[in-house]
Design an enzyme around this catalytic site. Sequence first.
Site, PDB file in Angstrom:
ATOM      1  N   GLY A  55     -25.326  12.485  64.137  1.00 17.93           N
ATOM      2  CA  GLY A  55     -26.140  12.220  62.977  1.00 17.93           C
ATOM      3  C   GLY A  55     -27.425  13.012  62.943  1.00 17.93           C
ATOM      4  N   ILE A 105     -33.205   9.505  60.291  1.00 20.44           N
ATOM      5  CA  ILE A 105     -33.369   8.708  61.410  1.00 20.44           C
ATOM      6  C   ILE A 105     -32.963   9.724  62.526  1.00 20.44           C
ATOM      7  CG2 ILE A 105     -32.173   6.923  63.158  1.00 20.44           C
ATOM      8  CD1 ILE A 105     -31.882   5.202  61.002  1.00 20.44           C
ATOM      9  N   GLY A 106     -32.022  10.648  62.299  1.00 20.99           N
ATOM     10  CA  GLY A 106     -31.809  11.446  63.287  1.00 20.99           C
ATOM     11  C   GLY A 106     -32.971  12.570  63.773  1.00 20.99           C
ATOM     12  N   LEU A 121     -35.726  17.176  52.047  1.00 21.28           N
ATOM     13  CA  LEU A 121     -36.889  17.586  52.469  1.00 21.28           C
ATOM     14  C   LEU A 121     -38.069  16.620  52.423  1.00 21.28           C
ATOM     15  CD1 LEU A 121     -36.781  21.313  51.037  1.00 21.28           C
ATOM     16  CD2 LEU A 121     -35.733  20.240  53.170  1.00 21.28           C
ATOM     17  N   SER A 180     -17.476  17.355  62.727  1.00 25.06           N
ATOM     18  CA  SER A 180     -17.292  15.818  62.416  1.00 25.06           C
ATOM     19  C   SER A 180     -16.954  15.236  63.758  1.00 25.06           C
ATOM     20  CB  SER A 180     -16.013  15.685  61.447  1.00 25.06           C
ATOM     21  OG  SER A 180     -15.647  14.491  61.254  1.00 25.06           O
ATOM     22  N   ASN A 229     -21.275   6.358  57.201  1.00 29.41           N
ATOM     23  CA  ASN A 229     -20.016   5.829  56.525  1.00 29.41           C
ATOM     24  C   ASN A 229     -19.328   5.141  57.532  1.00 29.41           C
ATOM     25  OD1 ASN A 229     -17.427   7.566  57.768  1.00 29.41           O
ATOM     26  ND2 ASN A 229     -19.186   8.878  57.376  1.00 29.41           N
ATOM     27  N   ARG A 278     -18.318   5.290  61.662  1.00 25.29           N
ATOM     28  CA  ARG A 278     -18.814   4.152  62.574  1.00 25.29           C
ATOM     29  C   ARG A 278     -17.746   3.328  63.354  1.00 25.29           C
ATOM     30  NH1 ARG A 278     -23.956   2.413  61.931  1.00 25.29           N
ATOM     31  NH2 ARG A 278     -25.315   3.322  60.289  1.00 25.29           N
ATOM     32  N   CYS A 295     -10.509  -4.663  32.566  1.00 32.13           N
ATOM     33  CA  CYS A 295     -10.873  -4.566  31.236  1.00 32.13           C
ATOM     34  C   CYS A 295     -12.358  -4.362  30.687  1.00 32.13           C
ATOM     35  CB  CYS A 295     -10.356  -6.317  30.456  1.00 32.13           C
ATOM     36  SG  CYS A 295     -11.171  -7.571  31.502  1.00 32.13           S
TER      37      CYS A 295
END
Length: 657
Positions: free
Chosen positions: A25, A29-30, A58, A96, A119, A123, A174
């Site tokens: 990632g 944080i990355g 940004l 990925s 996601n 993880r 409903c």
Amino acid sequence: MVQLVGSLRKEVAESLSTCRVLVVGAGGIGCELLKNLVLTGFKNIEVIDLDIIDVSNLNRQFLFQKKHVGKSKAQVAKESVLQFCPTANITAYHDSIMNPDYNVEFFRNFMLVMNALDNRAARNHVNRMCLAADIPLIESGTAGYLGQVTVIKKGLTECYECQPKPTQKTFPGCTIRNTPSEPIHCIVWAKYLFNQLFGEEDADQEVSPDTADPEASWNPAETEARAMASETDGDIKRVSTKEWARSTGYDPAKLFNKVRERRLFKDDIMYLLTMDKLWKKRKAPLPLDWHQLESQGRPQGEVKAVGLKDQQVLGVWGYCQLFQHSIETLRSELQEKGDGAELVWDKDDAPALDFVTAAANLRMHIFSMTMKSRFDIKSMAGNIIPAIATTNAIIAGLIVMEGLKVVSGELESCRTIFLNKHPNLRKKLLVPCILDPPCANCYVCASRPEVTVKLNVLKTTVLALQDRILKERFGMVAPDVNIEDGKGTILISSEEGETDANNGKFLSDFGIRNGSRLQSDDFLQDYTLLINVLHAEDLEKDVEFEVVGDAPDKAPPPPSNQEDASSIANGNKDSAQPSTSNAAAEVDDVMIVESEGEEEEEASSSSAAAVPTSGTKRKHLDDETGEASVKRPRTNQSHEAADAEDDDDDDDIIALD
């Protein structure tokens, strides 16, 4: 005499220069983490991220600039970080992490893996790959002002999946279809409509009453006619909205008229108005007529909105135009994909978001709600919690601190650290917590993972077992399933097309019954799960299966004699207290929900709740992905404080997936 290189012992500094670490990632944080790693002395770093840079990134992902919009996050992050330390050896993957190329052998190349994902599926996957490779994993995440960092090590600590996650909170059908009372109800309805027109149709996501049913018509004469036709024909032919739309080539004008025919904006509202009891204590909805809107909207035009485009709220005719334009764009995307193609809802896909924004606002207007901006719609549709750059920076620093312990071989001193919005009773924002040992009954990291699943073998198909149970519930990527019947009958194969003929068959067709055992293997994850089948015909309505013993929403409350908060002190290893991951009061439950699509905006669900602080209450979010385990250190903060009303402070929600 201890030799220092900068602020580190010489031997630690040497270890940093030689060890290889993987960062999964490159978002909020990355970005902070990569910068911290090279400035601390890590020299061999590999980073992987599938996302591309968006303008919305940004304001906090400082490695990216406007000129980078549309480019790979991982690649740009690498180039930017090298300006801090040109001698670092950084490899970037625009891919990925769930790609089969990144197998167990790939993970074994690293001394440490650091997660910054957005996601639960990813993880779960990284958790299992690190367990299979026996590599330490540092989980982290932020949600507004909240954040946490924890360390996972096979055999020593809980894994990411040790604690069960509560199921997501859903809305009654409903409410969505008949009596929406909040904007989120209209947004969910609009997302359902998107799938009905462009995506994978789901009978549970119907957006209007079944107008082909004789009892569903609001016109008495039509009701009688349909009833007679039903008795004559013995059945009613139902044509889906998608089939009709495709037959017209997704012509925008015809599609909108069809939408009206499907009783969504006008006739459906008139139908609802006949249900007198619904409106005795509610304000009745007002039907929309396209032709009236067109005649009123075009000559007069729309009042020019002010402010940023995404924060503007258009008029009704403006949203009608947006509705039409988005349909034209989505139609083109479908045509490019070819016959039988389907679109997948993505909050970061502009035409899809435009469609939901327009449809949801039109429905809000019908039900006398204040319409929302595109920004607000995206926030609610994607369960976004505002990202705080400072929170990301704090958490990234804590990740490196825990990483230094791992590289130094001091796993016993690693901690789960919670960052709170408000100080605890010791006036600390950062609270350390001793890592919990592995859960003996974990269906992932136990020595022999095994679960019992209650289902109806007469109604559960092989495809449902594969998709709903193995992939969705148990997080497998490419499962192979054998029946333990003495013959090793192959029920599901990960080889494409090998067992497709089984998909539509029921489990009972293969002799599976109460007490049968299935062995499911995911060779990519190096993971085997034994499944005991418990046949049941008394499952609740709309419940396909249950995992026996999996009841996270019914966890026992925390013990009343909690330890004195004075025993917790920041930065003191001897003062950290064990967490109580299985002691969660319902009011403090947190819902893991998909965040802004950025890796940073979620907290790790291996311990998915920040420490409760006085005067706050953790709240569930009302949308699609919500899952979380609850974990907190022992403090003497009272439940009365945790129960305090905090309805206008959504930043207290921990959001993970």
